[in-house]
Scaffold this motif. Structure first.
Motif, mmCIF file in Angstrom:
data_model
loop_
_atom_site.group_PDB
_atom_site.id
_atom_site.type_symbol
_atom_site.label_atom_id
_atom_site.label_comp_id
_atom_site.label_asym_id
_atom_site.label_seq_id
_atom_site.Cartn_x
_atom_site.Cartn_y
_atom_site.Cartn_z
ATOM 1 N N ILE A 81 -4.435 16.262 -0.654
ATOM 2 C CA ILE A 81 -3.036 16.701 -0.723
ATOM 3 C C ILE A 81 -2.117 15.500 -0.920
ATOM 4 O O ILE A 81 -1.177 15.530 -1.731
ATOM 5 C CB ILE A 81 -2.660 17.469 0.559
ATOM 6 N N GLY A 82 -2.385 14.412 -0.182
ATOM 7 C CA GLY A 82 -1.586 13.207 -0.351
ATOM 8 C C GLY A 82 -1.682 12.637 -1.752
ATOM 9 O O GLY A 82 -0.686 12.141 -2.323
ATOM 10 N N TRP A 83 -2.879 12.707 -2.330
ATOM 11 C CA TRP A 83 -3.054 12.197 -3.701
ATOM 12 C C TRP A 83 -2.267 13.033 -4.701
ATOM 13 O O TRP A 83 -1.584 12.485 -5.589
ATOM 14 C CB TRP A 83 -4.542 12.217 -4.042
ATOM 15 N N PHE A 84 -2.321 14.350 -4.579
ATOM 16 C CA PHE A 84 -1.547 15.215 -5.468
ATOM 17 C C PHE A 84 -0.051 14.989 -5.280
ATOM 18 O O PHE A 84 0.733 15.007 -6.248
ATOM 19 C CB PHE A 84 -1.876 16.691 -5.216
ATOM 20 N N ALA A 85 0.358 14.783 -4.018
ATOM 21 C CA ALA A 85 1.779 14.542 -3.755
ATOM 22 C C ALA A 85 2.245 13.275 -4.468
ATOM 23 O O ALA A 85 3.314 13.257 -5.116
ATOM 24 C CB ALA A 85 2.011 14.442 -2.249
ATOM 25 N N ALA A 86 1.450 12.205 -4.349
ATOM 26 C CA ALA A 86 1.828 10.959 -5.017
ATOM 27 C C ALA A 86 1.830 11.123 -6.531
ATOM 28 O O ALA A 86 2.700 10.580 -7.241
ATOM 29 C CB ALA A 86 0.868 9.852 -4.603
ATOM 30 N N LEU A 87 0.851 11.890 -7.042
ATOM 31 C CA LEU A 87 0.749 12.077 -8.490
ATOM 32 C C LEU A 87 1.953 12.831 -9.041
ATOM 33 O O LEU A 87 2.582 12.406 -10.037
ATOM 34 C CB LEU A 87 -0.551 12.828 -8.810
ATOM 35 N N PHE A 88 2.305 13.969 -8.397
ATOM 36 C CA PHE A 88 3.437 14.753 -8.884
ATOM 37 C C PHE A 88 4.744 13.990 -8.724
ATOM 38 O O PHE A 88 5.634 14.053 -9.584
ATOM 39 C CB PHE A 88 3.506 16.087 -8.138
ATOM 40 N N THR A 89 4.894 13.253 -7.620
ATOM 41 C CA THR A 89 6.131 12.498 -7.412
ATOM 42 C C THR A 89 6.293 11.408 -8.462
ATOM 43 O O THR A 89 7.380 11.242 -9.073
ATOM 44 C CB THR A 89 6.128 11.873 -6.007
ATOM 45 N N ALA A 90 5.228 10.645 -8.692
ATOM 46 C CA ALA A 90 5.310 9.558 -9.662
ATOM 47 C C ALA A 90 5.565 10.091 -11.071
ATOM 48 O O ALA A 90 6.409 9.552 -11.822
ATOM 49 C CB ALA A 90 4.026 8.739 -9.630
ATOM 50 N N CYS A 91 4.843 11.142 -11.448
ATOM 51 C CA CYS A 91 5.026 11.708 -12.787
ATOM 52 C C CYS A 91 6.441 12.264 -12.957
ATOM 53 O O CYS A 91 7.076 12.130 -14.018
ATOM 54 C CB CYS A 91 3.999 12.796 -13.046
ATOM 55 N N GLY A 92 6.971 12.898 -11.893
ATOM 56 C CA GLY A 92 8.318 13.458 -11.983
ATOM 57 C C GLY A 92 9.373 12.390 -12.111
ATOM 58 O O GLY A 92 10.333 12.536 -12.898
ATOM 59 N N LEU A 93 9.238 11.306 -11.343
ATOM 60 C CA LEU A 93 10.229 10.242 -11.409
ATOM 61 C C LEU A 93 10.150 9.503 -12.739
ATOM 62 O O LEU A 93 11.194 9.162 -13.335
ATOM 63 C CB LEU A 93 10.032 9.271 -10.242
ATOM 64 N N LEU A 94 8.946 9.234 -13.217
ATOM 65 C CA LEU A 94 8.803 8.505 -14.475
ATOM 66 C C LEU A 94 9.209 9.365 -15.669
ATOM 67 O O LEU A 94 9.758 8.861 -16.650
ATOM 68 C CB LEU A 94 7.361 8.016 -14.647
ATOM 69 N N GLY A 95 8.946 10.638 -15.611
ATOM 70 C CA GLY A 95 9.276 11.528 -16.732
ATOM 71 C C GLY A 95 10.600 12.228 -16.575
ATOM 72 O O GLY A 95 10.916 13.123 -17.376
ATOM 73 N N ASP A 96 11.345 11.895 -15.526
ATOM 74 C CA ASP A 96 12.647 12.504 -15.262
ATOM 75 C C ASP A 96 12.532 14.030 -15.186
ATOM 76 O O ASP A 96 13.333 14.776 -15.752
ATOM 77 C CB ASP A 96 13.652 12.102 -16.347
ATOM 78 N N ASN A 97 11.459 14.474 -14.450
ATOM 79 C CA ASN A 97 11.223 15.908 -14.247
ATOM 80 C C ASN A 97 11.509 16.223 -12.785
ATOM 81 O O ASN A 97 10.731 15.873 -11.896
ATOM 82 C CB ASN A 97 9.776 16.265 -14.621
ATOM 83 N N ARG A 98 12.643 16.866 -12.537
ATOM 84 C CA ARG A 98 13.045 17.116 -11.155
ATOM 85 C C ARG A 98 12.096 18.078 -10.439
ATOM 86 O O ARG A 98 11.844 17.931 -9.249
ATOM 87 C CB ARG A 98 14.467 17.690 -11.136
ATOM 88 N N ILE A 99 11.583 19.047 -11.152
ATOM 89 C CA ILE A 99 10.677 20.028 -10.514
ATOM 90 C C ILE A 99 9.408 19.330 -10.038
ATOM 91 O O ILE A 99 8.949 19.528 -8.901
ATOM 92 C CB ILE A 99 10.344 21.160 -11.501
ATOM 93 N N SER A 100 8.816 18.462 -10.891
ATOM 94 C CA SER A 100 7.597 17.744 -10.505
ATOM 95 C C SER A 100 7.849 16.793 -9.351
ATOM 96 O O SER A 100 7.058 16.729 -8.398
ATOM 97 C CB SER A 100 7.062 16.973 -11.721
ATOM 98 N N ALA A 101 8.960 16.080 -9.392
ATOM 99 C CA ALA A 101 9.262 15.147 -8.311
ATOM 100 C C ALA A 101 9.516 15.885 -6.998
ATOM 101 O O ALA A 101 9.059 15.469 -5.926
ATOM 102 C CB ALA A 101 10.475 14.301 -8.690
ATOM 103 N N THR A 102 10.247 16.999 -7.085
ATOM 104 C CA THR A 102 10.508 17.788 -5.868
ATOM 105 C C THR A 102 9.218 18.364 -5.302
ATOM 106 O O THR A 102 8.998 18.366 -4.076
ATOM 107 C CB THR A 102 11.486 18.931 -6.191
ATOM 108 N N TYR A 103 8.343 18.841 -6.196
ATOM 109 C CA TYR A 103 7.060 19.395 -5.733
ATOM 110 C C TYR A 103 6.218 18.325 -5.048
ATOM 111 O O TYR A 103 5.575 18.562 -4.021
ATOM 112 C CB TYR A 103 6.309 19.984 -6.925
ATOM 113 N N GLY A 104 6.229 17.092 -5.576
ATOM 114 C CA GLY A 104 5.491 16.004 -4.943
ATOM 115 C C GLY A 104 6.029 15.690 -3.560
ATOM 116 O O GLY A 104 5.257 15.451 -2.620
ATOM 117 N N ALA A 105 7.361 15.688 -3.414
ATOM 118 C CA ALA A 105 7.952 15.424 -2.095
ATOM 119 C C ALA A 105 7.582 16.512 -1.097
ATOM 120 O O ALA A 105 7.296 16.238 0.080
ATOM 121 C CB ALA A 105 9.473 15.317 -2.233
ATOM 122 N N LEU A 106 7.590 17.760 -1.559
ATOM 123 C CA LEU A 106 7.204 18.861 -0.663
ATOM 124 C C LEU A 106 5.726 18.773 -0.280
ATOM 125 O O LEU A 106 5.335 19.095 0.855
ATOM 126 C CB LEU A 106 7.499 20.200 -1.346
#
Length: 572
Positions: A81-106
């Motif tokens: 779960i921690g790995w997926f969280a880091a993956l979605f957060t990083a991808c969202g921040l780098l790609g300027d995707n708010r949904i992905s970044a928010t999902y990673g934080a959750l």
């Protein structure tokens, strides 16, 4: 099953959080600010688990592998779960995707919640008791999976990596002479709750561990007190497991045979200087005490009982008690003559009031009570016993075969018996040997040499009819070895013991009785058979080895029967 439910809950939570992220996306600054605290807490939990694991776990305490502990504390799910969280957060921040970044934080929040659960579970394993409870459940699950296998009968766990690793841990603990580790491992086995279909595999494992402990005490210098303490716990556990089985006699008989064999082995290794007298003494005491406990659990009305498990018989069916009694009489085991009192009561529903020390014959009285015409007992138990035997001929044949294995496995009387190994019912006393032998010798369904030759021919050539007591007992043993190091040998493979079983029924039971029928029977035997029987008599009967001729050796050896009841004759 628990792990699968846990994984389903995590998947459901992840889906719900994905919907939340889609509906309420946050700005990158909010995501970064929230994630900083989540990652810090995640790292704190991970460090805490690493410290606890490093301080409390060792190779001996973490059998069968780290997989069982990982499954218990859900470590892999938490890290994933921690790995997926880091993956979605990083991808969202780098790609300027708010949904992905928010999902990673959750997901980081979910990982922290699940990390608390994992940390609590790991902290529960930090104590020896917590680890033992986990490993006990792991062992029970492994035995349950083996017992559920097709065709599994006391061999289903042989390919189980968990059970084999457990046995390896036992061997390592015994070799390193670590009493705490040995006790913990034995406790894990005896406290494992197994289903009925896995009970026989569990009993096989019990006997295997019992043998490893005994071997270590005799050969490897392990502490015999610790070994016998654990052995008593294993014996008690086997008795409890036998109560779960519809046919408890095969494993109970195998355990009885093993304990008798163990006492004789300890005696022999002590005399030869392989084992210390201290270790041999403790194992002999274990054998006699454990067999007495088994006897109390079988006897419907024992003289005494040490706990509630010993009240009421384990063997209510006639065929079950017949199988157990023939096994109990092998290897010169302690209390074998006393066991016939319980056998008599189960088969007739009445008590035998005679005293075998005075020469009273239980088998003769049992024959009269079942097939004595007007003198026969009419209880429900007696009717069931008569149905099991089918007739008096099968009764005589069954007990003759039982006497063959009992005679063939008697202790070598030529081996010195050190005084420190003398225990009740385990002594070099010739009168006790005579009492054991007389249990079968007094069962005299023939009286002349000609009848003895006919009986011998029947033992050598007769095939038990299908459905008879002998046939059903034989088939109940097939495939059930329970890893006992001294396997059961069929009577037809012991011709010398067959001859001796017939000869003892013609031998005098009192000093003033005539031995002409015995001599007449032996004189007509082939020389090879007579020589082999004399060799057996020289090994198991006192005085036989001192005679020159084979016939005289057998006749002299069987005079041990006349020692029984000598005190009564002298008093008269």
């Amino acid at each position: 099953m628990v792990q699968r439910r846990r994984q389903i809950v995590l998947c459901v939570c992840a889906v719900v959080l994905a919907l939340v992220a889609i509906g309420y996306p946050r700005s990158p600054d909010d995501v970064v600010a929230g994630t900083q605290f989540s990652i810090a807490f995640f790292a704190t939990l991970l460090t805490g688990e690493a410290v606890i694991f490093a301080l409390t776990f060792s190779a001996a305490s973490s059998w069968p592998s780290l997989r069982a502990i990982d499954s218990h504390i859900a470590f892999r799910e938490w890290v994933l779960i921690g790995w997926f969280a880091a993956l979605f957060t990083a991808c969202g921040l780098l790609g300027d995707n708010r949904i992905s970044a928010t999902y990673g934080a959750l997901l980081f929040l979910l990982a922290n919640i699940f990390g608390i659960f994992s940390f609590i579970r790991l902290f529960g394993l930090a104590s020896v008791g917590g680890r033992n409870r986990l490993l006990c459940r792991t062992l029970a699950e492994a035995l349950g999976q083996a017992g559920a296998g097709v065709g599994s009968l006391s061999h289903g766990f042989e390919n189980s990596p968990i059970v084999n690793t457990y046995l390896g841990a036992i061997s390592q603990a015994v070799t390193s002479n670590d009493p705490s580790a040995v006790r913990d491992l034995v406790d894990q086995l005896v406290e494992a709750e197994v289903a009925v279909d896995a009970a026989e595999d569990a009993i096989t494992l019990h006997i295997d561990v019992l043998h490893r402990l005994a071997r270590a005490a005799l050969v490897s210098g392990a502490d015999p007190i610790q070994a016998t303490t654990c052995a008593h716990a294993l014996v008690d556990s086997v008795v409890r497991l036998c109560r779960l089985l519809p046919e408890p006699a095969p494993p109970l008989g195998a355990l009885s045979r093993y304990l008798a064999w163990l006492a004789n082995t300890a005696l022999l290794m002590s005399v030869r200087g392989v084992a210390s007298n201290r270790s041999a003494r403790e194992l002999v005491a274990l054998s006699t005490d454990a067999r007495l406990k088994i006897l109390r659990c079988v006897d419907p009305d024992p003289k005494s009982a040490t706990d509630r498990d010993e009240l009421g018989t384990l063997l209510a069916e006639p065929l079950q008690v017949l199988l157990w009694s023939s096994d109990f009489a092998e290897f010169h085991g302690a209390h074998q003559a006393s066991a016939m009192y319980g056998v008599y009561e189960i088969l007739t529903g009445t008590k035998f009031m005679g005293n075998y020390w005075d020469g009273a014959s239980i088998l003769t009285q049992l024959r009269q009570s079942l097939f004595g015409g007007n003198d026969a007992v009419t209880t429900a138990a007696a009717d069931a016993a008569r149905a099991a035997f089918g007739g008096v001929e099968e009764y005589d044949h069954f007990w003759a075969l039982a006497s063959v294995t009992a005679l063939a496995t008697l202790r070598d009387c030529r081996v010195a018996h050190p005084p420190e190994l003398v225990r009740p019912e385990f002594t070099p006393d010739h009168q006790l040997l005579g009492a054991y032998l007389r249990t079968f010798a007094a069962h005299r369904y023939f009286t002349t040499a000609d009848q003895g030759r006919t009986a011998l021919l029947g033992l050598l050539s007769r095939t038990a009819p299908a459905g008879s007591a002998s046939d059903r007992v034989h088939h109940s043993r097939v495939g059930r070895t329970y890893r006992v190091p001294a396997p059961h040998v069929e009577p037809h493979q012991r011709p010398a013991a067959m001859i001796l079983a017939v000869a003892c029924r013609l031998a005098p039971l009192a000093p003033d009785e005539d031995d002409s029928e015995l001599r007449g029977f032996l004189a007509t035997l082939p020389s090879a058979g007579l020589t082999a029987t004399a060799g057996l008599a020289a090994r198991v009967l006192p005085g036989a080895a001192d005679e020159n001729g084979p016939l005289e050796a057998i006749v002299t050896g069987l005079k041990v029967l006349t020692l029984v009841g000598a005190h009564t004759r002298e008093g008269t």
